[in-house]
Motif scaffolding. Structure first.
Motif, PDB file in Angstrom:
ATOM      1  N   ASN A  83       0.980  -1.161   0.013  1.00 54.33           N
ATOM      2  CA  ASN A  83       0.121  -0.101  -0.096  1.00 54.33           C
ATOM      3  C   ASN A  83       0.888   1.144   0.157  1.00 54.33           C
ATOM      4  OD1 ASN A  83      -2.548  -1.344  -0.445  1.00 54.33           O
ATOM      5  ND2 ASN A  83      -2.808  -1.476   1.980  1.00 54.33           N
ATOM      6  N   LYS A  84       2.056   1.352   0.706  1.00 51.35           N
ATOM      7  CA  LYS A  84       2.995   2.655   0.638  1.00 51.35           C
ATOM      8  C   LYS A  84       3.585   2.719  -1.046  1.00 51.35           C
ATOM      9  CE  LYS A  84       5.626   0.962   3.914  1.00 51.35           C
ATOM     10  NZ  LYS A  84       6.681   0.614   4.799  1.00 51.35           N
ATOM     11  N   ILE A  85       3.677   1.817  -1.475  1.00 52.10           N
ATOM     12  CA  ILE A  85       4.377   1.621  -2.776  1.00 52.10           C
ATOM     13  C   ILE A  85       3.214   2.165  -3.883  1.00 52.10           C
ATOM     14  CG2 ILE A  85       5.464   0.344  -4.896  1.00 52.10           C
ATOM     15  CD1 ILE A  85       6.590  -1.670  -2.379  1.00 52.10           C
ATOM     16  N   LYS A  86       1.982   1.436  -3.603  1.00 55.53           N
ATOM     17  CA  LYS A  86       0.969   2.088  -4.450  1.00 55.53           C
ATOM     18  C   LYS A  86       0.666   3.618  -4.525  1.00 55.53           C
ATOM     19  CE  LYS A  86      -4.077   1.596  -4.912  1.00 55.53           C
ATOM     20  NZ  LYS A  86      -5.337   0.794  -4.382  1.00 55.53           N
ATOM     21  N   GLY A  87       0.588   3.988  -2.987  1.00 54.30           N
ATOM     22  CA  GLY A  87       0.577   5.537  -3.294  1.00 54.30           C
ATOM     23  C   GLY A  87       1.694   6.261  -3.537  1.00 54.30           C
ATOM     24  N   PHE A  88       2.879   5.813  -3.688  1.00 53.97           N
ATOM     25  CA  PHE A  88       4.010   6.367  -4.198  1.00 53.97           C
ATOM     26  C   PHE A  88       3.724   6.445  -5.626  1.00 53.97           C
ATOM     27  CE2 PHE A  88       8.185   5.861  -6.501  1.00 53.97           C
ATOM     28  CZ  PHE A  88       8.812   6.853  -5.881  1.00 53.97           C
ATOM     29  N   ILE A  89       3.386   5.529  -6.188  1.00 54.74           N
ATOM     30  CA  ILE A  89       3.363   5.378  -7.842  1.00 54.74           C
ATOM     31  C   ILE A  89       2.200   6.275  -8.197  1.00 54.74           C
ATOM     32  CG2 ILE A  89       2.478   4.219  -9.768  1.00 54.74           C
ATOM     33  CD1 ILE A  89       5.619   3.645  -9.001  1.00 54.74           C
ATOM     34  N   GLU A  90       1.200   6.389  -7.421  1.00 56.91           N
ATOM     35  CA  GLU A  90      -0.064   7.092  -7.679  1.00 56.91           C
ATOM     36  C   GLU A  90       0.454   8.664  -7.537  1.00 56.91           C
ATOM     37  OE1 GLU A  90      -3.284   5.577  -5.524  1.00 56.91           O
ATOM     38  OE2 GLU A  90      -3.640   3.851  -6.759  1.00 56.91           O
ATOM     39  N   ASP A  91       1.242   8.881  -6.663  1.00 59.97           N
ATOM     40  CA  ASP A  91       1.935  10.623  -6.580  1.00 59.97           C
ATOM     41  C   ASP A  91       2.746  10.696  -7.725  1.00 59.97           C
ATOM     42  OD1 ASP A  91       0.285  10.852  -4.145  1.00 59.97           O
ATOM     43  OD2 ASP A  91       2.079  10.462  -2.756  1.00 59.97           O
ATOM     44  N   ILE A  92       3.451   9.793  -8.125  1.00 56.75           N
ATOM     45  CA  ILE A  92       4.493  10.083  -9.109  1.00 56.75           C
ATOM     46  C   ILE A  92       3.708  10.291 -10.412  1.00 56.75           C
ATOM     47  CG2 ILE A  92       5.968   8.638 -10.674  1.00 56.75           C
ATOM     48  CD1 ILE A  92       7.206   9.645  -8.058  1.00 56.75           C
ATOM     49  N   ILE A  93       2.549   9.609 -10.727  1.00 60.18           N
ATOM     50  CA  ILE A  93       1.972   9.754 -12.032  1.00 60.18           C
ATOM     51  C   ILE A  93       1.171  11.398 -12.074  1.00 60.18           C
ATOM     52  CG2 ILE A  93       1.977   7.454 -12.711  1.00 60.18           C
ATOM     53  CD1 ILE A  93      -0.949   7.245 -11.991  1.00 60.18           C
ATOM     54  N   LYS A  94       0.965  11.653 -10.873  1.00 60.23           N
ATOM     55  CA  LYS A  94       0.584  13.165 -10.901  1.00 60.23           C
ATOM     56  C   LYS A  94       1.364  14.194 -11.288  1.00 60.23           C
ATOM     57  CE  LYS A  94      -2.802  11.742  -7.073  1.00 60.23           C
ATOM     58  NZ  LYS A  94      -3.018  11.840  -5.628  1.00 60.23           N
ATOM     59  N   GLN A  95       2.900  13.911 -11.231  1.00 56.99           N
ATOM     60  CA  GLN A  95       3.975  15.018 -11.155  1.00 56.99           C
ATOM     61  C   GLN A  95       3.765  15.201 -12.927  1.00 56.99           C
ATOM     62  OE1 GLN A  95       5.301  16.208  -8.826  1.00 56.99           O
ATOM     63  NE2 GLN A  95       3.771  14.932  -7.643  1.00 56.99           N
TER      64      GLN A  95
ATOM     65  N   THR B 147      14.654  -1.426 -15.623  1.00 56.45           N
ATOM     66  CA  THR B 147      13.195  -1.531 -16.168  1.00 56.45           C
ATOM     67  C   THR B 147      12.590  -0.173 -16.765  1.00 56.45           C
ATOM     68  OG1 THR B 147      12.732  -3.319 -14.787  1.00 56.45           O
ATOM     69  CG2 THR B 147      10.946  -2.252 -15.838  1.00 56.45           C
ATOM     70  N   LEU B 148      12.091  -0.266 -17.802  1.00 63.40           N
ATOM     71  CA  LEU B 148      11.535   0.877 -18.426  1.00 63.40           C
ATOM     72  C   LEU B 148       9.953   0.768 -18.314  1.00 63.40           C
ATOM     73  CD1 LEU B 148      11.263   3.795 -19.705  1.00 63.40           C
ATOM     74  CD2 LEU B 148      11.839   2.905 -21.846  1.00 63.40           C
ATOM     75  N   ILE B 149       9.281   1.589 -17.640  1.00 64.14           N
ATOM     76  CA  ILE B 149       7.752   1.348 -17.711  1.00 64.14           C
ATOM     77  C   ILE B 149       7.221   2.896 -18.437  1.00 64.14           C
ATOM     78  CG2 ILE B 149       5.503   1.647 -16.427  1.00 64.14           C
ATOM     79  CD1 ILE B 149       7.428  -0.415 -14.292  1.00 64.14           C
ATOM     80  N   LYS B 150       6.339   2.706 -19.179  1.00 63.75           N
ATOM     81  CA  LYS B 150       5.534   3.753 -19.921  1.00 63.75           C
ATOM     82  C   LYS B 150       4.405   4.274 -19.465  1.00 63.75           C
ATOM     83  CE  LYS B 150       8.521   3.845 -24.117  1.00 63.75           C
ATOM     84  NZ  LYS B 150       9.049   5.412 -23.980  1.00 63.75           N
ATOM     85  N   TYR B 151       4.033   5.373 -19.269  1.00 61.63           N
ATOM     86  CA  TYR B 151       2.671   5.618 -18.840  1.00 61.63           C
ATOM     87  C   TYR B 151       1.931   6.429 -19.667  1.00 61.63           C
ATOM     88  CZ  TYR B 151      -1.201   7.365 -15.748  1.00 61.63           C
ATOM     89  OH  TYR B 151      -2.522   7.689 -15.380  1.00 61.63           O
ATOM     90  N   GLU B 152       1.162   6.267 -20.621  1.00 59.93           N
ATOM     91  CA  GLU B 152       0.543   6.874 -21.479  1.00 59.93           C
ATOM     92  C   GLU B 152      -1.031   6.815 -21.801  1.00 59.93           C
ATOM     93  OE1 GLU B 152       2.338   5.348 -24.991  1.00 59.93           O
ATOM     94  OE2 GLU B 152       4.392   6.387 -24.746  1.00 59.93           O
ATOM     95  N   TYR B 153      -1.642   7.992 -21.969  1.00 63.16           N
ATOM     96  CA  TYR B 153      -2.957   7.857 -21.787  1.00 63.16           C
ATOM     97  C   TYR B 153      -3.716   7.030 -20.867  1.00 63.16           C
ATOM     98  CZ  TYR B 153      -1.355   9.360 -26.464  1.00 63.16           C
ATOM     99  OH  TYR B 153      -0.701   9.815 -27.589  1.00 63.16           O
ATOM    100  N   GLY B 154      -3.316   7.186 -19.513  1.00 67.51           N
ATOM    101  CA  GLY B 154      -3.883   6.654 -18.361  1.00 67.51           C
ATOM    102  C   GLY B 154      -3.481   5.144 -18.294  1.00 67.51           C
ATOM    103  N   ASN B 155      -2.614   4.754 -19.108  1.00 66.68           N
ATOM    104  CA  ASN B 155      -2.205   3.423 -19.070  1.00 66.68           C
ATOM    105  C   ASN B 155      -0.811   2.868 -18.784  1.00 66.68           C
ATOM    106  OD1 ASN B 155      -4.744   1.862 -19.481  1.00 66.68           O
ATOM    107  ND2 ASN B 155      -4.665   2.961 -21.570  1.00 66.68           N
TER     108      ASN B 155
END
Length: 197
Positions: A126-138, A178-186
């Protein structure tokens, strides 16, 4: 958004194959070489931000891998490795011998059971989930996250539909990139590279 995940380089605890998360150990020579190898793959990227756990092994890896000191370095304890409590510093056989009941409970209920003085996987996730959700808002273009194997596998589980059982379906080696891409909400995993020293 390009999210680069880098697992810290090897430590003596890795080479001894003991369980450790909160133990704050430094890189060994092989780990430093792995960090250099990862840096060679990242040298052309201008990161907006570099996130690390607060642990020495992750901070050292980031400092070696990222030569561009102009980017912002941010330590975040949410991406520290899982706290394994009394299991820390011991190998598989030692934990079975020294904590047979606790070990049995942990292996039978790995998501919910917290080892004594440690945390449960669900708390950790849950800590990691919160971190990633904060990251994508940046909404940054390129970020680097230098962290730990358990954190990286949990990020995979999150981006692949919050299926916690996927934690066990991935390996991650010291120095892996690892490279993860976040595009169009995915999210999608673009690549996973072993950065050998």
């Amino acid at each position: 958004m390009n999210i680069y995940l880098l697992r810290h380089g090897e430590t003596e605890s890795n080479s001894k194959k003991v369980y450790y998360g909160k133990l704050d150990v430094e890189l060994n020579q092989k780990g430093k070489a792995q960090s250099e190898a990862a840096g060679s793959k990242l040298k052309e990227i201008k990161f907006n931000k570099v996130y690390t756990s607060t642990m020495k092994r992750a901070v050292q890896t980031a400092q070696i891998a990222v030569k561009n000191k102009e980017c912002e370095f941010i330590k975040d304890k949410r991406i520290n490795e899982m706290n394994l409590g009394v299991f820390e510093g011991k190998n598989y056989e030692e934990n079975q011998r020294d904590y047979p009941e606790e070990w049995k409970r942990w292996t039978e209920d790995w998501k919910s059971y917290a080892p004594p003085k440690g945390e449960s996987y669900i708390e950790f996730y849950n800590k990691i989930k919160g971190f990633i959700e904060d990251i994508i808002k940046q909404n940054d273009e390129d970020i680097l996250i230098v962290t730990h194997g358990g954190v990286i596998k949990s990020i995979y589980a999150y981006i692949l539909g919050e299926n916690l059982d996927l934690f066990w379906k991935f390996g991650t080696k010291n120095g892996d990139l690892t490279l993860i891409k976040y595009e169009y909400g995915n999210f999608y995993i673009d690549s996973i590279v072993h950065c050998e020293e």
